[in-house]
Scaffold this active site. Structure first.
Site, short mmCIF file in Angstrom:
data_model
loop_
_atom_site.label_atom_id
_atom_site.label_comp_id
_atom_site.label_asym_id
_atom_site.label_seq_id
_atom_site.Cartn_x
_atom_site.Cartn_y
_atom_site.Cartn_z
N SER A 1 -71.10 -7.81 72.52
CA SER A 1 -72.11 -7.18 71.65
C SER A 1 -73.51 -7.66 72.01
O SER A 1 -74.46 -6.88 72.03
CB SER A 1 -71.82 -7.46 70.18
N ASP B 1 -71.24 -9.90 81.63
CA ASP B 1 -71.28 -9.02 80.46
C ASP B 1 -72.44 -8.03 80.55
O ASP B 1 -72.28 -6.84 80.26
CB ASP B 1 -71.42 -9.85 79.17
#
Ligand code: MEV
Length: 312
Positions: free
Chosen positions: A88, A132
């Site tokens: 996230s 990521d």
């Protein structure tokens, strides 16, 4: 331009987290859960209508500073649970970078966004890898430090370097099991660093994660789920040795195994989520729910960062 929107996907790691921090290979896939961000000019920082402390929003602060902006009015809408191991924070950095660049009439070159998002993550989370952020920017799949293919971008930091390539992963079904425990990446990366300092064999464990990830790459590309699953499970056990699993993750992994090819924690661990590779998603979802986890099915093949509101 008075307002600019962008969105970016979350991700999960099939193989190689933590070891990738030390420059070993890793593979991450983008998932069909996105965060969207819109940005307007403003003298101070406002997030979703409220005045916000830039120190509590370090990703945003870092990117605004880079663009010489004192603040911005930001709206976020996320379908990626925070601290869930599904990227996230990296997705926020990627989407925020794209939106701020758009607001300032700058290029949307993915390699520029990938670097800027990685720098923001580094500022906010400490000593991580660009895995990521690269997955959020490129979408689909990314491989780090795996030979072959055309590099999307190379990123160096503190004597470590990562060559990022894009992968066209075939459609595979994964079930994510969220423990409900929020875990931040920075402290888990730091925990592995300390463990490595105190235990000579930790370097062997990290090497073994690197080797099994290399082995897994060809299996991902061939959609060899029967070969890939056991590598994921082995990867989970090695991560547990490094001290980044927890009772809840182990429970959800064990519960999933009878219904899946393999399962492992994903991301930094210590809570967050696990992921199972399966052709029986209902069975895995039931098993995860029965052990107190929150299951959901994710689809791969998701597009990367893109300007404009997300298409759901
Ligand atoms: C977190 O999703 C993955 C880690 O390998 C940290 C990183 O690569 O930055 C644990």
């Amino acid at each position: 331009m008075t307002e600019y929107s962008a969105s970016a996907p979350g991700k999960f790691v099939i193989l190689g987290e933590h070891a990738v921090v030390y420059g070993k290979p890793a593979i991450a896939l983008a998932i069909d859960r996105r965060i969207s961000v819109s940005v307007r000019r403003c003298g101070d920082l406002r997030v979703n209508g409220e005045a916000a402390d830039p120190g509590s929003n370090p990703h945003m602060k870092h990117i605004l500073d880079r663009h010489g902006m004192a603040g911005a009015a930001v709206r976020t809408d996320s379908r990626i649970p925070p601290g869930s191991g599904l990227g996230s924070s990296a997705a926020l950095s990627a989407a925020f970078s794209s939106a701020v660049r758009g607001l300032n009439g700058m290029s949307q070159d993915p390699s520029e966004i990938a670097r800027e998002a990685f720098e923001a993550e580094h500022y906010a989370q400490g000593r991580g890898s660009p895995m990521d952020t690269s997955a959020s920017v490129h979408g689909k799949g990314v491989a780090l430090n795996i030979p072959g293919g055309d590099a999307l971008w190379d990123i160096d930091r503190d004597g470590r370097s990562w060559r990022v390539t894009g992968i066209e992963a075939p459609e595979m079904t994964f079930v994510v099991g969220y423990t409900g425990i929020r875990a931040a990446t920075g402290p888990m990366v730091e925990r592995v660093r300390r463990y490595k300092e105190g235990n000579g064999f930790a370097a062997d464990v990290i090497d073994e994660i690197g080797s099994l990830t290399l082995d897994g790459m060809s299996r991902v590309l061939k959609n060899d789920v029967a070969g890939l699953g056991p590598l994921m499970t082995r990867n989970h056990r090695l991560l547990a040795i490094l001290g980044v699993s927890c009772r809840e993750l182990d429970k959800l992994v064990e519960a999933s195994l009878p219904h899946s090819y393999g399962a492992k924690l994903t991301g930094s661990g210590g809570g967050g989520s696990m992921v199972a590779l399966t052709d029986d998603p209902e069975g895995v979802c039931r098993a995860i729910s029965a052990r107190g986890g929150a299951p959901f099915v994710v689809r791969t093949g998701e597009r990367g960062v893109s300007a404009g509101p997300p298409v759901r």
